[in-house]
Design an enzyme around this catalytic site. Structure first.
Site, mmCIF file in Angstrom:
data_model
loop_
_atom_site.group_PDB
_atom_site.id
_atom_site.type_symbol
_atom_site.label_atom_id
_atom_site.label_comp_id
_atom_site.label_asym_id
_atom_site.label_seq_id
_atom_site.Cartn_x
_atom_site.Cartn_y
_atom_site.Cartn_z
ATOM 1 C CG ASP A 285 -3.166 6.559 5.759
ATOM 2 O OD1 ASP A 285 -4.242 6.906 6.287
ATOM 3 O OD2 ASP A 285 -2.833 5.363 5.597
ATOM 4 C CG ASN B 170 -6.954 10.414 7.504
ATOM 5 O OD1 ASN B 170 -6.358 9.384 7.862
ATOM 6 N ND2 ASN B 170 -8.149 10.702 7.962
ATOM 7 N NE ARG C 29 -4.031 0.147 1.670
ATOM 8 C CZ ARG C 29 -4.992 0.659 2.463
ATOM 9 N NH1 ARG C 29 -5.133 0.241 3.700
ATOM 10 N NH2 ARG C 29 -5.816 1.574 1.992
#
Ligand code: MRU
Length: 352
Positions: A237, A247, A87
């Site tokens: 994030d 985010n 990711r």
């Protein structure tokens, strides 16, 4: 908290399967680095700090596999690449990989055997997990004072115990504020399309006996305009060094609405989420996920066949819309570059 997001047990990593909550509470056993990467990709485990912890265990497993491989270096690097690609937005993944890879290189250089290095990397993964939990608790403590007593707290996505090693970042602040005696109603956006708010935040808070009101994302602006919300608290994030924050998608419109309503907007994150290498949010890679997350709901098609889909998993909230960034080392206020650098100072992993 009555659940474990991730736990090392019986020689394997056990992950609470977040794809199945709240309907089924099941664990997935992860026995190899490749299985760890797959679990991160498929969102068995999600949330930036929890992804970092899972990656750390993934690398501990990689080191164990490398110890048995004909070419240990090649095997380890292949695992690093697979995990790194799982990711792209959560910088905690890169942070954990670099931390464990550095440790491994130093131990090997000092003459450690591959087996001994694998044991040391498992210890390091335990340490990452323990530090994350401590960071969440400190974030909660540092943020609780910022929460106005007697009004609502609105959150987006899930930045709770499920997104970390436990306790949570944004939900850590909620827990600490309520624990200090403040009377705050908690509101959670459902968080389309993956529904982290509806499926995870609501479940997690109710597990703890914390009442929560769920709302469709599109109702957030009118809730904010109603005056019922005293502050918004979200996770992150990746935070660029100027404070721009990536985010879960939907955070940016929430920040715009909070700004328009004059409601403080707080970001809660550990220092491992600050990426000093990214000057602004424009340098943060934004993951795009599959079309079926938008065209389908609980496995059933809801959109016409053939429609094109735009499905970014994250958005970037400009620093000017963020009232403060709460970390375990203290609260950063604008101008963020100076404040984030000062808070990150002792963390060499981000000095690049
Ligand atoms: O796609 P997800 O569920 O991994 O996204 C999670 C978020 O956006 C969280 O808010 C963020 O990772 C912070 S978690 C403490």
């Amino acid at each position: 908290m009555g659940f474990r997001t991730l736990e090392w047990r019986d020689g394997a990593l056990w992950l609470l399967d977040q794809r199945k909550l709240p309907g089924q509470v099941e664990e997935v056993r992860v026995r190899s680095a490749s299985e760890a990467a797959q679990a991160i990709l498929e969102m068995v485990v999600r949330g930036a700090p929890a992804i970092g912890c899972a990656a750390a265990y993934g690398l501990a497993l990689a080191a164990r596999e490398a110890a048995q491989a004909a070419d240990p270096e090649r095997a380890f690097l292949a695992a690093v690449e697979e995990l790194r690609g799982a990711r792209p937005t959560a910088v905690n993944l890169r942070w954990a990989i670099e931390r464990l890879a550095r440790k491994r290189a130093a131990l090997l250089q000092a003459g450690g055997s591959h087996a001994a290095v694998a044991d040391a990397l498992l210890e390091e993964a335990h340490q990452v997990l323990a530090e994350d939990l401590a960071a969440c608790r400190a974030i909660g403590k540092n943020g609780a004072d910022l929460v106005p007593d007697g009004s609502g707290i609105l959150t987006h996505c899930n930045a709770g115990g499920l997104a970390t090693s436990g306790y949570g970042t944004a939900l850590g602040i909620v827990r600490a504020a309520l624990g200090s005696g403040k009377k705050c109603a908690v509101y959670a956006d459902e968080t389309r399309p993956w529904l982290q708010g509806a499926r995870l935040t609501a479940w997690e808070l109710l597990q703890d006996g914390i009442p929560v009101t769920l709302l469709p994302d599109v109702a957030a602006a009118s809730l904010l305009a109603s005056g019922k919300v005293g502050c918004v608290v979200v996770g992150a994030d990746r935070i660029a060094r100027n404070g721009d924050t990536a985010n879960k998608v939907g955070t940016y419109p929430l920040a715009l609405a909070a700004n328009a309503a004059g409601v403080p907007f707080f970001v809660a994150a550990p220092i491992s989420t600050v990426d000093l290498r990214a000057a602004t949010g424009r340098e943060i890679p934004i993951e795009e996920r599959g079309a079926e997350e938008v065209t389908h709901l609980a496995g059933a098609r809801i959109a016409a066949e053939g429609v094109r889909v735009f499905n970014p998993a994250f958005d970037v909230t400009p620093a000017r819309l963020i009232t403060a960034i709460v970390t375990e080392r203290g609260v950063a206020r604008p101008p963020y570059e100076q404040a984030l650098r000062a808070l990150s100072l002792t963390d060499q992993a981000h000095a690049g």
